[in-house]
Design a protein around this motif. Structure first.
Motif, PDB file in Angstrom:
ATOM      1  N   GLU A 108      -5.986   9.033  -5.241  1.00  0.00           N
ATOM      2  CA  GLU A 108      -7.386   9.254  -5.608  1.00  0.00           C
ATOM      3  C   GLU A 108      -7.499   9.771  -7.050  1.00  0.00           C
ATOM      4  O   GLU A 108      -8.346   9.309  -7.817  1.00  0.00           O
ATOM      5  N   GLU A 109      -6.637  10.750  -7.402  1.00  0.00           N
ATOM      6  CA  GLU A 109      -6.674  11.310  -8.765  1.00  0.00           C
ATOM      7  C   GLU A 109      -6.290  10.272  -9.810  1.00  0.00           C
ATOM      8  O   GLU A 109      -6.898  10.202 -10.878  1.00  0.00           O
ATOM      9  N   ARG A 110      -5.281   9.466  -9.508  1.00  0.00           N
ATOM     10  CA  ARG A 110      -4.799   8.483 -10.489  1.00  0.00           C
ATOM     11  C   ARG A 110      -5.765   7.335 -10.712  1.00  0.00           C
ATOM     12  O   ARG A 110      -5.840   6.790 -11.806  1.00  0.00           O
ATOM     13  N   THR A 111      -6.484   6.930  -9.665  1.00  0.00           N
ATOM     14  CA  THR A 111      -7.296   5.720  -9.787  1.00  0.00           C
ATOM     15  C   THR A 111      -8.792   5.982  -9.842  1.00  0.00           C
ATOM     16  O   THR A 111      -9.531   5.150 -10.359  1.00  0.00           O
ATOM     17  N   GLY A 112      -9.241   7.077  -9.255  1.00  0.00           N
ATOM     18  CA  GLY A 112     -10.669   7.340  -9.173  1.00  0.00           C
ATOM     19  C   GLY A 112     -11.386   6.439  -8.181  1.00  0.00           C
ATOM     20  O   GLY A 112     -12.611   6.416  -8.130  1.00  0.00           O
ATOM     21  N   LEU A 113     -10.624   5.697  -7.375  1.00  0.00           N
ATOM     22  CA  LEU A 113     -11.235   4.783  -6.411  1.00  0.00           C
ATOM     23  C   LEU A 113     -11.664   5.541  -5.152  1.00  0.00           C
ATOM     24  O   LEU A 113     -11.000   6.486  -4.739  1.00  0.00           O
ATOM     25  N   PRO A 114     -12.759   5.131  -4.533  1.00  0.00           N
ATOM     26  CA  PRO A 114     -13.263   5.845  -3.350  1.00  0.00           C
ATOM     27  C   PRO A 114     -12.369   5.647  -2.119  1.00  0.00           C
ATOM     28  O   PRO A 114     -11.989   4.520  -1.793  1.00  0.00           O
ATOM     29  N   SER A 172       0.830  -1.205   0.000  1.00  0.00           N
ATOM     30  CA  SER A 172       0.000   0.000   0.000  1.00  0.00           C
ATOM     31  C   SER A 172       0.867   1.259   0.000  1.00  0.00           C
ATOM     32  O   SER A 172       0.510   2.258  -0.637  1.00  0.00           O
ATOM     33  N   LEU A 173       2.030   1.218   0.644  1.00  0.00           N
ATOM     34  CA  LEU A 173       2.932   2.378   0.637  1.00  0.00           C
ATOM     35  C   LEU A 173       3.507   2.600  -0.761  1.00  0.00           C
ATOM     36  O   LEU A 173       3.590   3.730  -1.232  1.00  0.00           O
ATOM     37  N   TYR A 174       3.879   1.519  -1.431  1.00  0.00           N
ATOM     38  CA  TYR A 174       4.424   1.620  -2.788  1.00  0.00           C
ATOM     39  C   TYR A 174       3.410   2.260  -3.732  1.00  0.00           C
ATOM     40  O   TYR A 174       3.748   3.166  -4.502  1.00  0.00           O
ATOM     41  N   VAL A 175       2.172   1.833  -3.653  1.00  0.00           N
ATOM     42  CA  VAL A 175       1.133   2.368  -4.537  1.00  0.00           C
ATOM     43  C   VAL A 175       0.921   3.861  -4.281  1.00  0.00           C
ATOM     44  O   VAL A 175       0.831   4.659  -5.216  1.00  0.00           O
ATOM     45  N   GLY A 176       0.870   4.253  -3.013  1.00  0.00           N
ATOM     46  CA  GLY A 176       0.714   5.665  -2.684  1.00  0.00           C
ATOM     47  C   GLY A 176       1.916   6.483  -3.114  1.00  0.00           C
ATOM     48  O   GLY A 176       1.782   7.605  -3.623  1.00  0.00           O
ATOM     49  N   THR A 177       3.116   5.915  -2.946  1.00  0.00           N
ATOM     50  CA  THR A 177       4.349   6.602  -3.342  1.00  0.00           C
ATOM     51  C   THR A 177       4.415   6.771  -4.851  1.00  0.00           C
ATOM     52  O   THR A 177       4.882   7.805  -5.345  1.00  0.00           O
ATOM     53  N   GLN A 178       3.959   5.782  -5.594  1.00  0.00           N
ATOM     54  CA  GLN A 178       3.920   5.883  -7.061  1.00  0.00           C
ATOM     55  C   GLN A 178       3.124   7.110  -7.491  1.00  0.00           C
ATOM     56  O   GLN A 178       3.538   7.848  -8.374  1.00  0.00           O
ATOM     57  N   ALA A 179       1.985   7.292  -6.884  1.00  0.00           N
ATOM     58  CA  ALA A 179       1.120   8.425  -7.240  1.00  0.00           C
ATOM     59  C   ALA A 179       1.810   9.749  -6.910  1.00  0.00           C
ATOM     60  O   ALA A 179       1.841  10.665  -7.737  1.00  0.00           O
ATOM     61  N   ARG A 180       2.388   9.834  -5.714  1.00  0.00           N
ATOM     62  CA  ARG A 180       3.065  11.075  -5.316  1.00  0.00           C
ATOM     63  C   ARG A 180       4.269  11.354  -6.207  1.00  0.00           C
ATOM     64  O   ARG A 180       4.526  12.505  -6.567  1.00  0.00           O
ATOM     65  N   ALA A 181       5.015  10.320  -6.587  1.00  0.00           N
ATOM     66  CA  ALA A 181       6.181  10.491  -7.460  1.00  0.00           C
ATOM     67  C   ALA A 181       5.772  11.017  -8.833  1.00  0.00           C
ATOM     68  O   ALA A 181       6.551  11.689  -9.509  1.00  0.00           O
ATOM     69  N   ALA A 182       4.555  10.722  -9.235  1.00  0.00           N
ATOM     70  CA  ALA A 182       4.037  11.192 -10.524  1.00  0.00           C
ATOM     71  C   ALA A 182       3.395  12.573 -10.392  1.00  0.00           C
ATOM     72  O   ALA A 182       2.774  13.068 -11.335  1.00  0.00           O
ATOM     73  N   GLY A 183       3.521  13.179  -9.198  1.00  0.00           N
ATOM     74  CA  GLY A 183       2.951  14.506  -8.981  1.00  0.00           C
ATOM     75  C   GLY A 183       1.441  14.497  -8.841  1.00  0.00           C
ATOM     76  O   GLY A 183       0.775  15.485  -9.148  1.00  0.00           O
TER      77      GLY A 183
END
Length: 156
Positions: free
Chosen positions: A99-105, A84-95
């Motif tokens: 939530e924005e990247r996946t649209g998941l609730p 779960s940390l890796y997935v969140g870090t991926q999004a932050r690394a992409a700026g």
């Protein structure tokens, strides 16, 4: 680089089981609870495999909300196949944000540290080991440390 995105992915590549069943979940869960108890960590420990919760313990100092965090982090691991940390870090690394990247609730998914995939060699991700109750990086580090020790013991 120890906290980098690539190092977290490498962690997953080395934290691989040869098999995983109810007895393994019990042994791993017990180890996590003993380590958390001896360090007086207020955490919930949960292990899921094959869509079933095989181990769950709520230690002193936890609240019902920790169970919700566990469920939301597990959904991230099972959907994306990474911690779960890796997935969140991926999004932050992409700026961006998860939530924005996946649209998941956010009510169903939490890309915050503390849930790591259970990966079985030759099979792939079969479940998740999750801790909730500490700051996200500490949750993640605790799970990784415990998995590393558990797997090292299994090999020796």
């Amino acid at each position: 680089r120890p906290g980098s995105q690539s190092s977290r992915f490498l962690q997953e590549e080395r934290l691989v089981f040869t098999g995983f069943d109810h007895a393994t979940a019990w042994a791993l869960g017990t180890q996590l609870v003993e380590a958390a108890t001896s360090a007086a960590l207020p955490v919930v420990v949960s292990i899921t495999c094959g869509g079933q919760r095989l181990f769950h313990a709520a230690l002193k100092g936890t609240v019902p909300d920790n169970d919700s965090w566990v469920d939301r982090k597990v959904r991230v691991v099972l959907r994306f196949g990474h911690s779960s940390l890796y997935v969140g870090t991926q999004a932050r690394a992409a700026g961006s944000t998860f939530e924005e990247r996946t649209g998941l609730p956010l009510s169903e998914y939490a890309a915050h540290g503390g849930s790591s995939p259970i990966i079985v060699r030759g099979v792939g991700v079969v479940g998740a080991v999750t801790v909730s109750g500490l700051p996200q990086v500490e949750n993640h580090a605790f799970v990784v440390d415990q998995l590393t020790g558990f797997l090292a013991q299994a090999v020796s």
